[in-house]
Motif scaffolding. Sequence first.
Motif, PDB file in Angstrom:
ATOM      1  N   GLY A  25       0.173  10.385  -5.148  1.00  0.00           N
ATOM      2  CA  GLY A  25       1.096  10.872  -4.035  1.00  0.00           C
ATOM      3  C   GLY A  25       2.049  11.814  -4.459  1.00  0.00           C
ATOM      4  O   GLY A  25       3.036  12.210  -3.790  1.00  0.00           O
ATOM      5  N   SER A  26       1.944  12.214  -5.909  1.00  0.00           N
ATOM      6  CA  SER A  26       3.438  12.938  -6.662  1.00  0.00           C
ATOM      7  C   SER A  26       2.802  14.210  -6.382  1.00  0.00           C
ATOM      8  O   SER A  26       3.825  15.118  -6.924  1.00  0.00           O
ATOM      9  CB  SER A  26       3.600  12.430  -7.889  1.00  0.00           C
ATOM     10  OG  SER A  26       2.816  12.302  -8.891  1.00  0.00           O
ATOM     11  N   SER A  27       1.806  14.681  -6.240  1.00  0.00           N
ATOM     12  CA  SER A  27       1.410  16.176  -6.556  1.00  0.00           C
ATOM     13  C   SER A  27       0.377  16.660  -5.334  1.00  0.00           C
ATOM     14  O   SER A  27      -0.299  15.777  -4.759  1.00  0.00           O
ATOM     15  CB  SER A  27       0.883  16.614  -7.750  1.00  0.00           C
ATOM     16  OG  SER A  27      -0.386  15.903  -7.957  1.00  0.00           O
ATOM     17  N   GLY A  28       0.265  17.824  -4.975  1.00  0.00           N
ATOM     18  CA  GLY A  28      -0.830  18.459  -4.310  1.00  0.00           C
ATOM     19  C   GLY A  28      -0.732  17.877  -2.758  1.00  0.00           C
ATOM     20  O   GLY A  28       0.133  17.723  -2.124  1.00  0.00           O
ATOM     21  N   THR A  35       0.038  14.285   2.561  1.00  0.00           N
ATOM     22  CA  THR A  35      -0.370  13.215   2.973  1.00  0.00           C
ATOM     23  C   THR A  35       0.422  11.814   3.211  1.00  0.00           C
ATOM     24  O   THR A  35       0.633  11.424   4.314  1.00  0.00           O
ATOM     25  CB  THR A  35      -1.813  12.703   2.180  1.00  0.00           C
ATOM     26  OG1 THR A  35      -2.770  13.580   2.060  1.00  0.00           O
ATOM     27  CG2 THR A  35      -2.203  11.324   2.871  1.00  0.00           C
ATOM     28  N   ALA A  36       1.135  11.680   2.171  1.00  0.00           N
ATOM     29  CA  ALA A  36       2.216  10.735   2.294  1.00  0.00           C
ATOM     30  C   ALA A  36       3.381  11.114   3.077  1.00  0.00           C
ATOM     31  O   ALA A  36       3.769  10.282   4.136  1.00  0.00           O
ATOM     32  CB  ALA A  36       2.879  10.481   0.733  1.00  0.00           C
ATOM     33  N   ALA A  54       4.371   9.014   6.270  1.00  0.00           N
ATOM     34  CA  ALA A  54       5.730   8.569   6.408  1.00  0.00           C
ATOM     35  C   ALA A  54       6.605   8.968   7.663  1.00  0.00           C
ATOM     36  O   ALA A  54       7.254   8.192   8.431  1.00  0.00           O
ATOM     37  CB  ALA A  54       6.629   8.829   5.318  1.00  0.00           C
ATOM     38  N   GLY A  55       6.536  10.379   8.002  1.00  0.00           N
ATOM     39  CA  GLY A  55       6.829  10.912   9.262  1.00  0.00           C
ATOM     40  C   GLY A  55       6.543  10.195  10.396  1.00  0.00           C
ATOM     41  O   GLY A  55       7.192  10.275  11.609  1.00  0.00           O
ATOM     42  N   VAL A  85       9.668   4.869   1.660  1.00  0.00           N
ATOM     43  CA  VAL A  85       8.825   5.547   0.880  1.00  0.00           C
ATOM     44  C   VAL A  85       9.007   5.034  -0.574  1.00  0.00           C
ATOM     45  O   VAL A  85      10.162   4.968  -1.234  1.00  0.00           O
ATOM     46  CB  VAL A  85       8.667   7.135   0.612  1.00  0.00           C
ATOM     47  CG1 VAL A  85       7.805   7.544  -0.188  1.00  0.00           C
ATOM     48  CG2 VAL A  85       8.752   7.728   2.000  1.00  0.00           C
ATOM     49  N   LEU A  86       8.197   4.183  -1.138  1.00  0.00           N
ATOM     50  CA  LEU A  86       8.314   3.421  -2.318  1.00  0.00           C
ATOM     51  C   LEU A  86       7.390   4.239  -3.404  1.00  0.00           C
ATOM     52  O   LEU A  86       6.496   4.875  -3.124  1.00  0.00           O
ATOM     53  CB  LEU A  86       7.936   1.945  -2.246  1.00  0.00           C
ATOM     54  CG  LEU A  86       8.581   1.199  -1.335  1.00  0.00           C
ATOM     55  CD1 LEU A  86       8.070  -0.056  -0.971  1.00  0.00           C
ATOM     56  CD2 LEU A  86      10.134   1.245  -1.583  1.00  0.00           C
TER      57      LEU A  86
END
Length: 322
Positions: free
Chosen positions: A34-37, A42-43, A47-48, A83-84
Amino acid sequence: MSTLITTPFGFASTAAEVVAGIDLTGRRAVVTGGSSGIGVETARALAGAGAAVTLAVRDTAAGKRVAEDIAASTDAGTGGRDVLVAPLDLADPGSVARFAASWSGPLHLLVNNAGVMASPEQYTAQGHELQFATNHLGHFALTTALHGALAAAGGARIVQVSSTGHMLSPVVLDDVDFRFRRYDPWLAYGQSKTANVLFAVEATRRWAADGITANAVMPGAIYTNLQRHTGGSGTVPPELIKTVEQGAATSVLVATSPLLDGVGGRYFADCNEAAVLDRRGAPLQGVARYALDPGAARRLWDLSERMVAEAAEAVEETVAGA
């Protein structure tokens, strides 16, 4: 198979568009990679919409930067600031086990998004080919370890991020680690992406009674770090290239759309269920019949269980001998 599922969305739809109007307040989600691309988008979309999202990533510093960015770009009133970040290296069985052991409570959405593409020949400490180990086996170990949390959620969904690259190769069950075959980075990638689809088929069959469904998705052709070993998107026509926001749309739709309640074991592209093919057709279209074969799915599951068990035993022996 029954009639293909269609939605109001398509090629150009974005993750924000497909989740608009859906309230995920009280839902918990994990997005691997979840830290790229497309993992980031998606995250962000989940979250939104109010979900409490955990970014499961190898680089936790990068994950924290993304978490802060998502928090800043979402409405705190929706719960989007929850967001964790947690460490996860899918190629390391010990890391997978630690992540699963640290999870408590229900898990409503698991997006198995992380992956590597067409990497040079590499093997894990357990001797498994890196793409198969990362793209499939690590996610298999993670998801099966989280089965209890998924079952506790009631109606949990698993999203398997596959690729049209699955058409490059079925899973060669007698030689998944290229011990005898000459290594080819694209065949290895294709095999791992077929495994992603087969997992969705068998997980749904085994776990539907627990309210758990799994589906596979083809995000589309997107310029991300995934192409670092390939020099770009290759021969994909420019008009078929998506933005990362568009690339995340199918994952988010499969994770959240009411149209997919109780639906599992299928493959989606451009926000709609893809046609089953017996031969390659138009670029980026369809799903190979062998990727949905229930017999192959059961055999792969059994093989994966053995491989994960062997890796766990090796980790325990290493710890005991330390």
